[in-house]
Scaffold this motif. Structure first.
Motif, PDB file in Angstrom:
ATOM      1  N   SER A 191      -1.463  -3.207  -7.415  1.00  0.00           N
ATOM      2  CA  SER A 191      -2.071  -3.709  -6.176  1.00  0.00           C
ATOM      3  C   SER A 191      -1.798  -2.672  -5.093  1.00  0.00           C
ATOM      4  O   SER A 191      -0.648  -2.466  -4.691  1.00  0.00           O
TER       5      SER A 191
ATOM      6  N   THR B  38      -2.510  -1.215  -1.294  1.00  0.00           N
ATOM      7  CA  THR B  38      -2.937  -1.631   0.044  1.00  0.00           C
ATOM      8  C   THR B  38      -2.543  -0.568   1.062  1.00  0.00           C
ATOM      9  O   THR B  38      -1.396  -0.098   1.060  1.00  0.00           O
TER      10      THR B  38
ATOM     11  N   GLU C 182      -7.355  -1.863   3.743  1.00  0.00           N
ATOM     12  CA  GLU C 182      -8.115  -1.777   2.500  1.00  0.00           C
ATOM     13  C   GLU C 182      -7.185  -2.086   1.341  1.00  0.00           C
ATOM     14  O   GLU C 182      -6.050  -1.595   1.282  1.00  0.00           O
ATOM     15  N   SER C 183      -7.653  -2.913   0.410  1.00  0.00           N
ATOM     16  CA  SER C 183      -6.862  -3.284  -0.766  1.00  0.00           C
ATOM     17  C   SER C 183      -7.684  -3.057  -2.026  1.00  0.00           C
ATOM     18  O   SER C 183      -8.904  -3.217  -2.017  1.00  0.00           O
ATOM     19  N   GLU C 184      -7.008  -2.705  -3.083  1.00  0.00           N
ATOM     20  CA  GLU C 184      -7.660  -2.469  -4.365  1.00  0.00           C
ATOM     21  C   GLU C 184      -6.713  -2.896  -5.481  1.00  0.00           C
ATOM     22  O   GLU C 184      -5.492  -2.772  -5.365  1.00  0.00           O
ATOM     23  N   LYS C 185      -7.280  -3.418  -6.561  1.00  0.00           N
ATOM     24  CA  LYS C 185      -6.496  -3.785  -7.738  1.00  0.00           C
ATOM     25  C   LYS C 185      -6.981  -2.960  -8.918  1.00  0.00           C
ATOM     26  O   LYS C 185      -8.175  -2.919  -9.202  1.00  0.00           O
ATOM     27  N   LEU C 186      -6.033  -2.303  -9.602  1.00  0.00           N
ATOM     28  CA  LEU C 186      -6.353  -1.451 -10.732  1.00  0.00           C
ATOM     29  C   LEU C 186      -5.501  -1.866 -11.927  1.00  0.00           C
ATOM     30  O   LEU C 186      -4.378  -2.364 -11.764  1.00  0.00           O
TER      31      LEU C 186
ATOM     32  N   THR D 113     -10.291   0.485 -11.678  1.00  0.00           N
ATOM     33  CA  THR D 113     -10.760  -0.778 -11.131  1.00  0.00           C
ATOM     34  C   THR D 113     -11.630  -1.484 -12.163  1.00  0.00           C
ATOM     35  O   THR D 113     -11.925  -0.947 -13.232  1.00  0.00           O
TER      36      THR D 113
ATOM     37  N   LYS E 261     -13.578   2.668 -11.755  1.00  0.00           N
ATOM     38  CA  LYS E 261     -13.277   3.733 -10.807  1.00  0.00           C
ATOM     39  C   LYS E 261     -11.796   4.074 -10.917  1.00  0.00           C
ATOM     40  O   LYS E 261     -10.954   3.183 -10.939  1.00  0.00           O
TER      41      LYS E 261
ATOM     42  N   LEU F  43      -8.190   6.211  -9.781  1.00  0.00           N
ATOM     43  CA  LEU F  43      -7.455   6.544  -8.568  1.00  0.00           C
ATOM     44  C   LEU F  43      -6.875   7.942  -8.711  1.00  0.00           C
ATOM     45  O   LEU F  43      -6.099   8.211  -9.645  1.00  0.00           O
TER      46      LEU F  43
END
Length: 245
Positions: free
Chosen positions: A141, A143, A155-159, A197, A201, A203
């Motif tokens: 997670s 952020t 902005e948050s993203e989960k991978l 993701t 996608k 990172l």
């Protein structure tokens, strides 16, 4: 790979029920490599014009697990295991005008099969050499946030990623009546698979463009306690097998 793990769980679980078996719950501490996570963090720090500082650097943290084990010979046993791990990194800065942060929170769930064999002759304590092979599902997670006055950008993203592990180790074990007590030490070797993701996608580090992975390699210390599920009694003279709890 997940299908293979399920098949192994069924096979090993059946072997466990065929012999002396026990269930053990564990807790302990693990260290984690997280090399590319630190690279991403350090390059993010270099690429922004903010006085951020490292407040968490992927420290050792508690692990939790459970194993079901069954003997396959007088000195050897096989089993299945589940482990939960977590760690994280943080950059942060705060003053009267606002705050800025980068959070990297990682969770790992580990599904494994194990083999252990006794290497000493003591009847009171067993010294075991252990091997654990596993599939590790990682969730990152990520952020980042910047707040200045009443303005907030976040902005948050989960991978996620799936990787594989192998953990050799040693364990001391004692059985008292129906109770089982353990203390173990091992080292986890894991492959480092790229995090991505849900729409595939990846990172990358801001400057070197290195793919970011979840590498849980490191030392594992654990203690555990459990209970014998049932065990096979010695065969009586008349040859009729008896089972005892």
């Amino acid at each position: 790979m997940r299908s293979a793990i399920v098949i192994l769980f069924v096979f090993v679980g059946g072997s466990a029920l065929a012999q002396d078996s026990y269930l053990v719950f564990r807790t302990g501490v693990g260290t984690y490599s997280m090399k590319t996570e630190k690279t991403f963090r350090n390059e993010f720090l270099s690429s922004v014009n903010l006085p951020l500082r490292v407040t968490d650097d992927f420290p050792p943290y508690f692990t939790f697990g459970v194993s079901a084990v069954g003997k396959i010979s007088s000195n050897s046993a096989v089993g299945i295991s589940f482990d939960y791990m977590s760690t994280g990194g943080r950059l942060s800065y705060k003053d009267y005008s606002g705050y800025a942060l980068l959070d990297q929170n990682l969770i790992g769930t580990q599904y494994g099969v194990l083999f252990q064999t006794k290497v000493n002759r003591s009847q009171d304590w067993s010294l075991l050499v252990t091997f654990n092979a596993s599939l590790i599902h990682s969730v990152l997670s990520l952020t980042d946030a910047l707040s200045i006055g009443t303005s907030l950008q976040s902005e948050s993203e989960k991978l996620t990623s799936n990787s594989y592990g192998l953990r050799p180790g040693i364990m001391a074990q004692k059985k008292i009546r129906r109770w089982v007590f353990q203390a173990g030490l091992g080292y986890e070797f894991q492959t480092s698979e790229a995090l991505k993701t849900s729409n595939n996608k990846y990172l990358f580090s801001p400057l070197s463009r290195i793919e970011t992975t979840a590498d849980w390699s490191g030392v594992r210390l654990s203690i555990g306690a459990g209970i014998l599920l049932y065990r096979k009694a010695p065969e009586p003279v008349n040859g009729n097998r008896q089972w005892v709890d």
